[in-house]
Design a protein around this motif. Structure first.
Motif, mmCIF file in Angstrom:
data_model
loop_
_atom_site.group_PDB
_atom_site.id
_atom_site.type_symbol
_atom_site.label_atom_id
_atom_site.label_comp_id
_atom_site.label_asym_id
_atom_site.label_seq_id
_atom_site.Cartn_x
_atom_site.Cartn_y
_atom_site.Cartn_z
ATOM 1 N N UNK A 162 44.533 76.688 -22.651
ATOM 2 C CA UNK A 162 45.642 75.816 -22.266
ATOM 3 C C UNK A 162 45.706 74.588 -23.170
ATOM 4 N N UNK A 163 46.908 74.122 -23.476
ATOM 5 C CA UNK A 163 47.039 72.928 -24.316
ATOM 6 C C UNK A 163 46.413 71.685 -23.698
ATOM 7 N N UNK A 164 46.435 71.612 -22.364
ATOM 8 C CA UNK A 164 45.904 70.428 -21.682
ATOM 9 C C UNK A 164 45.097 70.854 -20.463
ATOM 10 N N UNK A 165 43.961 70.190 -20.256
ATOM 11 C CA UNK A 165 43.091 70.495 -19.112
ATOM 12 C C UNK A 165 42.557 69.191 -18.532
ATOM 13 N N UNK A 166 42.299 69.220 -17.239
ATOM 14 C CA UNK A 166 41.681 68.076 -16.561
ATOM 15 C C UNK A 166 40.344 68.512 -15.994
#
Length: 382
Positions: A156-160
């Motif tokens: 994924x391009x962004x993860x938390x």
């Protein structure tokens, strides 16, 4: 983008493998297999009803929460996202988040979620100590969590990276080591929540019986201060009380809530806030999953409460939400809603105590004020 331009969709998936002892969210365990596509179809049908209530809006963020959305098969996620794309105009840079547990079985769906259109995952690691994970009712190990997070970061391009601290018996040294480990893995965003004891949870009962002891006010404040220190050193600004990010990696959907924007919430127990002239509509759906689905089948939605929120009530909600974020409150917007400004003497008093800052029309809580945020809000809301 202003709060009036943003429009979000929240999708609630209510099912979990097990109920975590600290969780007070609308989550349900089913011992028989869940008909996932039937529920996905009901979500799409309820979203179609919401589309008739929000004509002309452009969706800027979508968030799958729960419950455990990573128990949804990718086909169900795709079905819901396809429905949204059909019902509304969707912004080309829409943020589409799914909350995920880092068990190996759920991580197997990550590539399918990416293909379906998910571009941000919030991974519920919660702890990096196996004994604490077991106490929290989590079904993964620390090693499994790191492996799942790394897999998510590769897809994924962004993860938390999401964690809970101020856990029973947790010391500053232990949290420093644990958070330092997490900071070495994070990819630009961390949600770091203090454990709270909520009514109706197993932890609440244990706490009331004296069988669960959490850090007191001063030790918890020390852990909070340590969290701010370490995240700041790592370049993750505290853009909200419990959320830290590199510039540009903030959660746009959660910022929509904190900026008091509009959103439609589909699914059992979901809440919505929709514009209605000068008022807003506060909508709440039926919590019980199967009952909610039956309502959708008969009336196209599962809404059981639809209440008008007056401009003055909106002002108080806006104050409550916006003081949580670093950018704070736009006093001109507050005044337009409330029909009055905030008492200047109260502002001056709070500023003198180093609890708030006031720059032009922007009111924000200081670092000290964030630690006493409930008291600050209570003083301002009078």
């Amino acid at each position: 983008m202003t709060s009036s331009d943003a429009f979000g969709i929240y999708v609630h998936w209510p099912f979990c493998k097990a109920k975590c002892p600290y969780c007070d969210f609308n989550s349900h365990v089913r011992h028989a297999p869940v008909d996932t596509m039937s529920f996905a179809g009901a979500l799409a049908r309820e979203l179609a009803w919401f589309a008739t209530e929000t004509p002309g809006r452009t969706v800027t963020s979508i968030f799958f929460g729960g419950g455990t959305p990573s128990l949804m098969p990718p086909a169900a996620v795709a079905h819901v996202l396809d429905a949204i794309a059909t019902l509304w105009r969707v912004s080309p840079d829409v943020e589409t988040t799914l909350e995920a547990n880092p068990t190996s079985i759920e991580a197997e769906n990550f590539r399918g979620y990416r293909t379906a259109g998910i571009n941000r995952v919030s991974v519920g690691v919660q702890a990096l100590v196996d004994a604490d994970l077991r106490a929290l009712g989590r079904q993964h190990s620390a090693t499994e969590a790191i492996a799942a997070f790394r897999l998510a970061a590769s897809i994924f391009p962004r993860v938390s990276f999401d964690m809970i601290y101020a856990r029973p018996g947790q010391t500053p040294d232990a949290w420093k080591a644990e958070l330092s480990h997490a900071l070495a893995e994070q990819q630009g965003h961390m949600s770091l929540y203090q454990l709270t004891i909520e009514p109706g949870t197993a932890y609440f009962d244990l706490h009331a019986q004296g069988r669960l002891v959490t850090p007191g006010e001063e030790p918890a404040a020390e852990l909070y201060d340590l969290t701010q220190e370490l995240t700041e050193k790592a370049g993750l600004a505290a853009y909200e009380v419990s959320n830290h990010a590199r510039p540009g990696d903030e959660s746009r959907h959660n910022l929509l809530y904190w900026r008091y924007g509009e959103y439609a919430g589909a699914g059992p127990g979901a809440h919505s806030r929709l514009a209605s002239g000068r008022n807003r509509r506060a909508l709440i759906a039926e919590k019980h999953p199967e009952t909610w689905r039956s309502l959708v089948e008969t009336q196209d939605h599962g809404i059981v409460s639809d209440v008008a929120v007056t401009p003055e009530e909106q002002a108080q909600e806006y104050l409550l939400m916006a003081l949580r974020i670093a950018e704070g409150v736009d006093l001109s917007r507050y005044g337009a809603l409330a029909g009055r400004g905030i008492d200047a003497a109260r502002l001056a008093s709070l500023a003198e105590l180093d609890l708030v800052t006031l720059e032009g029309q922007r009111l924000a809580a200081t670092a000290r004020g964030r630690k006493l945020l409930n008291a600050v809000i209570a003083e301002l809301a009078v």
